[in-house]
Each structure stands twice: as structure tokens, then as C-alpha cells.
Design an enzyme around this catalytic site. Structure first.
Site, PDB file in Angstrom:
ATOM      1  N   GLY A 153      53.849 -69.313 -56.156  1.00 39.83           N
ATOM      2  CA  GLY A 153      53.749 -69.559 -57.586  1.00 39.83           C
ATOM      3  C   GLY A 153      52.297 -69.309 -57.972  1.00 39.83           C
ATOM      4  O   GLY A 153      51.378 -69.780 -57.294  1.00 39.83           O
TER       5      GLY A 153
ATOM      6  N   GLN B 190      64.143 -68.886 -54.815  1.00 41.87           N
ATOM      7  CA  GLN B 190      63.253 -69.949 -55.332  1.00 41.87           C
ATOM      8  C   GLN B 190      63.975 -70.821 -56.360  1.00 41.87           C
ATOM      9  O   GLN B 190      63.681 -72.009 -56.487  1.00 41.87           O
ATOM     10  CB  GLN B 190      62.004 -69.335 -55.985  1.00 41.87           C
ATOM     11  CG  GLN B 190      61.018 -68.719 -55.024  1.00 41.87           C
ATOM     12  CD  GLN B 190      61.278 -67.230 -54.811  1.00 41.87           C
ATOM     13  OE1 GLN B 190      62.402 -66.762 -54.930  1.00 41.87           O
ATOM     14  NE2 GLN B 190      60.253 -66.480 -54.464  1.00 41.87           N
TER      15      GLN B 190
ATOM     16  N   ASP C 185      53.190 -64.078 -63.432  1.00 41.13           N
ATOM     17  CA  ASP C 185      52.184 -63.887 -62.383  1.00 41.13           C
ATOM     18  C   ASP C 185      50.960 -63.143 -62.909  1.00 41.13           C
ATOM     19  O   ASP C 185      49.870 -63.268 -62.367  1.00 41.13           O
ATOM     20  CB  ASP C 185      52.779 -63.141 -61.200  1.00 41.13           C
ATOM     21  CG  ASP C 185      53.697 -64.063 -60.430  1.00 41.13           C
ATOM     22  OD1 ASP C 185      54.848 -64.228 -60.844  1.00 41.13           O
ATOM     23  OD2 ASP C 185      53.222 -64.667 -59.444  1.00 41.13           O
TER      24      ASP C 185
HETATM   25  O1  MRU Z   1      56.989 -64.930 -55.118  1.00 44.82           O
HETATM   26  P1  MRU Z   1      56.704 -66.239 -55.799  1.00 44.82           P
HETATM   27  O2  MRU Z   1      57.663 -67.310 -55.450  1.00 44.82           O
HETATM   28  O3  MRU Z   1      55.264 -66.651 -55.651  1.00 44.82           O
HETATM   29  O4  MRU Z   1      56.929 -65.906 -57.347  1.00 44.82           O
HETATM   30  C1  MRU Z   1      56.712 -66.912 -58.291  1.00 44.82           C
HETATM   31  C2  MRU Z   1      57.001 -66.502 -59.680  1.00 44.82           C
HETATM   32  O5  MRU Z   1      57.368 -65.379 -59.965  1.00 44.82           O
HETATM   33  C3  MRU Z   1      56.724 -67.526 -60.733  1.00 44.82           C
HETATM   34  O6  MRU Z   1      57.624 -67.410 -61.793  1.00 44.82           O
HETATM   35  C4  MRU Z   1      55.294 -67.311 -61.259  1.00 44.82           C
HETATM   36  O7  MRU Z   1      54.385 -67.279 -60.207  1.00 44.82           O
HETATM   37  C5  MRU Z   1      54.906 -68.339 -62.221  1.00 44.82           C
HETATM   38  S1  MRU Z   1      54.637 -69.880 -61.443  1.00 44.82           S
HETATM   39  C6  MRU Z   1      54.166 -71.022 -62.551  1.00 44.82           C
END
Ligand code: MRU
Length: 351
Positions: free
Chosen positions: A55, A204, A245
Site C-alpha cells: 500500500g 488484497q 499509488d
Molecule cells: O500492490 P499493493 O498491494 O501495494 O497495491 C496497493 C494499491 O494499489 C492501493 O490501492 C494503493 O497503494 C493505495 S493504498 C492507500
């Protein structure tokens, strides 16, 4: 003995006594709640790479403490050597994941703090770097709460809200970004009906979002990613809230793969589509989504990771991009700690 709820855990913390970064290993959730104690930079790198901590905001916080651990590990009295090696640590941590700009933002902020401290003793520099990492963590909690407060002005009691991936407590220091509205609404009796996409391939939504919202006592229903259109068509969703992200200067927003498709569906059904993110996710140096680097991850995450036996014949080609970019035209508003930003984003984001 009562088992501790997820809300009673810190996603990411630091022990001053042990000089250790403490993270809840998210690869084990929802089956096991295990805190990892990371004391070496390579352990922090591995935890980010393998999504033990994940995240965008949480990655940034982990990297900030990682840089401090790196500073502690540099065995020299020579400042020039110290700064050279610290820059190496910064580059190493930056290589862990490419898309979430919070990682680079946090490392840059830590590095700039280190440069400001150049005139100090090495011991003082290390001490101040730890304080900066703690500040980044604390600010994240405040930003997430404010995002939720702003988002709450856009919804009504009893609304159906859909979210994707995990932009929750587990992706931040607290509250989450997209889920902050849900946590604050829950406190105030909004009685939302929440739909959580399972989020293939790393699940997730299933493993993390539905878990944390359910443990917090919310009305959450898990759906497979390919069910979102059906749920929307039945009038069950009044707003979509997702995280990001990286948000480019024109508002194009990278988020977990599948977000783009949801935005298209939301437009089709006339449902508002909101991106929630702290300002540390806004990257004004990236003009549009085309320039956002998209991480590609190993095939086995799709073919075999969650199954007793592989579910794909050997030799079949797999494409596994971890993120997609939602074009700004499909985004109703971007909600940061500063408020609700509307198009044109090239103007509102700069403001
Ligand atoms: O691959 P991840 O689990 O790190 O991806 C996370 C996401 O895409 C979230 O939606 C994003 O980081 C926002 S977290 C507040």
C-alpha cells in the site's frame, strides 16, 4: 483468551529500544497475525518487495524507517563516507517497487533532512532521521483522517460503497485512504453497505480489506472482480472509493490493476468514482499516466500461488501488471487531506 482485532495492531511501527521496524506480515493475513521485527535494510527491502508491507503510504513509511536503519548501520566516523553510503541505501530501497510514488517521496524527504543536518555530529544526524521517519508516520495518520472527513461530505447514510484492492488501515498507518470514509462513517452510524472486490491476483480485497472492515464491525460483502458490473447494475453501489499509488499532474491515477475497469463501469452506470490519496501520492513531476512506471510481477502469482496445484498449464504465457492507470476523465473527484479536488486536475492539483 480473546484474540486481538486487526484494528488493535499497528500496521507499521518502530521500537526505539530494539531499533527495529515492526510490521504486521500481510502475506499471512487473514490466517495469522504476526509482527516482524526488521533491523537490517535488506530485510526492509525484502518486506516491501514481497508485499509483507504494502500500500503506497505504508511503503513510504517503511522506507523512511529503512533509511534510518541504514544510517545506523553505516560504520564510519567520516561524514563524507557516511553520506555516500547513505545515498547508496536510498537507491537500494528505491529499487524495491517502482509504481507507488510515496516510496520515492519518503526517501527524498529523509535524504533532504539528512542534507540539512550535514553540520551536525553523526550521532545527532541519525537521531534526527529517526524523528523524521516518526513524523512521516504520524502525518500519515492525520492525512488519512482528513481524507475520510472530506469524503464523508460526498455520501449519505445507508449508501452502498464499492472499493478495490486494499487502501485500508493495512495500507497506511491508520484509517486507510479509501476506507477512511468507511471507518469515520461507521463511528457516526452511517450504516454503509460496503462491497470489496477480491482483487486478483494477490487478493488484497479478499485477504485484507474484507477482513479489516469485517473485524471493525462493518457490513462488508466480498465479490469477485468480475461481479462489480452486476452489483452496480442492481443499484447497490452509490459511490466507488479507491486509493492510488501515483497521481500524475493531469489527474491520471495509477492504482491496483482492475481500477481502470471499475472506473469505466462506474461511468456507464452514472456512479461517482473517487480517488482518495494523501498529497504524498501526487507526483507533479509526472505529467500524465503514460509516464507512470507500472510494475510487472511474477507469473506464479497468477498461475499457482493460491492453489494446491497449478491452475494453468505449464508454458502458458502470463501477463501480470500490478497496476493500471485510470484516465482523469473518468475520475469524479480526487480527495486528499486538503479537500475534494474537481477537474480540471491540472489546475486543482497544483493549487
Ligand atoms: O500492490 P499493493 O498491494 O501495494 O497495491 C496497493 C494499491 O494499489 C492501493 O490501492 C494503493 O497503494 C493505495 S493504498 C492507500
Amino acid at each position: 483468551m480473546r484474540t486481538k482485532k486487526i484494528s488493535e495492531y499497528e500496521t507499521i511501527d518502530f521500537s526505539r529500544e530494539d531499533k527495529a521496524l515492526l510490521i504486521l506480515d500481510q502475506t499471512l493475513l487473514p490466517n495469522e497475525k504476526k509482527i516482524l521485527r526488521l533491523v537490517r535494510v535488506c530485510e526492509v527491502w525484502e518486506a516491501i518487495k514481497k508485499l509483507r508491507v504494502r500500500g503506497a503510504p505504508a511503503i513510504g513509511i517503511a522506507a523512511a524507517f529503512g533509511l534510518y536503519l541504514g544510517a545506523e548501520g553505516i560504520d564510519t566516523e567520516d561524514k563524507e563516507v557516511f553520506y555516500r553510503e547513505l545515498e547508496g541505501v536510498k537507491g537500494y530501497l528505491a529499487s524495491s517497487r517502482p509504481t507507488a510514488v510515496n516510496l520515492f517521496w519518503a526517501l527524498k524527504r529523509m535524504w533532504e533532512r539528512a542534507l540539512e543536518l550535514k553540520g551536525e555530529e553523526l550521532e545527532q544526524i541519525r537521531k534526527e532521521l529517526l524523528e523524521e521517519a516518526f513524523r512521516i508516520r504520524l502525518e500519515d495518520i492525520e492525512m488519512c483522517r482528513k481524507i475520510g472527513e472530506h469524503a464523508l461530505t460526498l455520501v449519505k447514510k445507508g449508501d452502498g460503497l464499492l472499493t478495490h484492492c486494499n487502501a485500508g488501515q493495512l495500507a497506511t498507518a491508520k484509517y486507510g485512504t479509501a476506507t477512511s470514509v468507511m471507518y469515520l462513517g461507521h463511528e457516526k452510524g452511517y450504516d454503509f453497505k460496503i462491497y470489496s472486490d477480491e482483487t486478483r491476483p494477490l487478493l488484497q480485497g479478499a485477504r485484507l480489506t474484507s477482513f479489516e472492515l469485517h473485524e471493525a464491525g462493518m457490513d462488508v460483502t466480498l465479490i469477485c472482480d468480475n461481479m462489480a458490473a452486476t452489483v452496480m447494475s442492481r443499484g447497490k453501489v452509490q459511490a466507488v472509493f479507491v486509493g492510488a499509488d501515483r497521481i500524475a499532474a493531469n489527474g491520471d491515477s495509477a492504482n491496483k490493476i482492475g481500477t481502470y475497469g471499475l472506473a469505466i463501469m462506474a461511468r456507464h452506470f452514472g456512479i461517482p468514482f473517487y480517488i482518495c490519496a494523501p498529497s504524498s501520492t501526487v507526483d507533479l513531476n509526472t505529467e500524465s499516466g503514460e509516464a507512470i512506471p507500472i510494475e510487472e510481477r511474477p507469473d506464479e502469482e497468477v498461475t499457482s500461488m493460491w492453489y494446491e496445484r497449478p491452475m494453468v498449464a505449464e508454458g502458458v504465457q502470463v501477463y501480470n501488471p500490478a497496476f493500471d492507470v485510470t484516465p482523469h476523465e473518468l475520475i469524479t473527484a480526487i480527495i486528499t487531506e486538503e479537500g475534494v479536488l474537481y477537474p480540471p486536475y491540472s489546475r486543482s492539483l497544483r493549487g
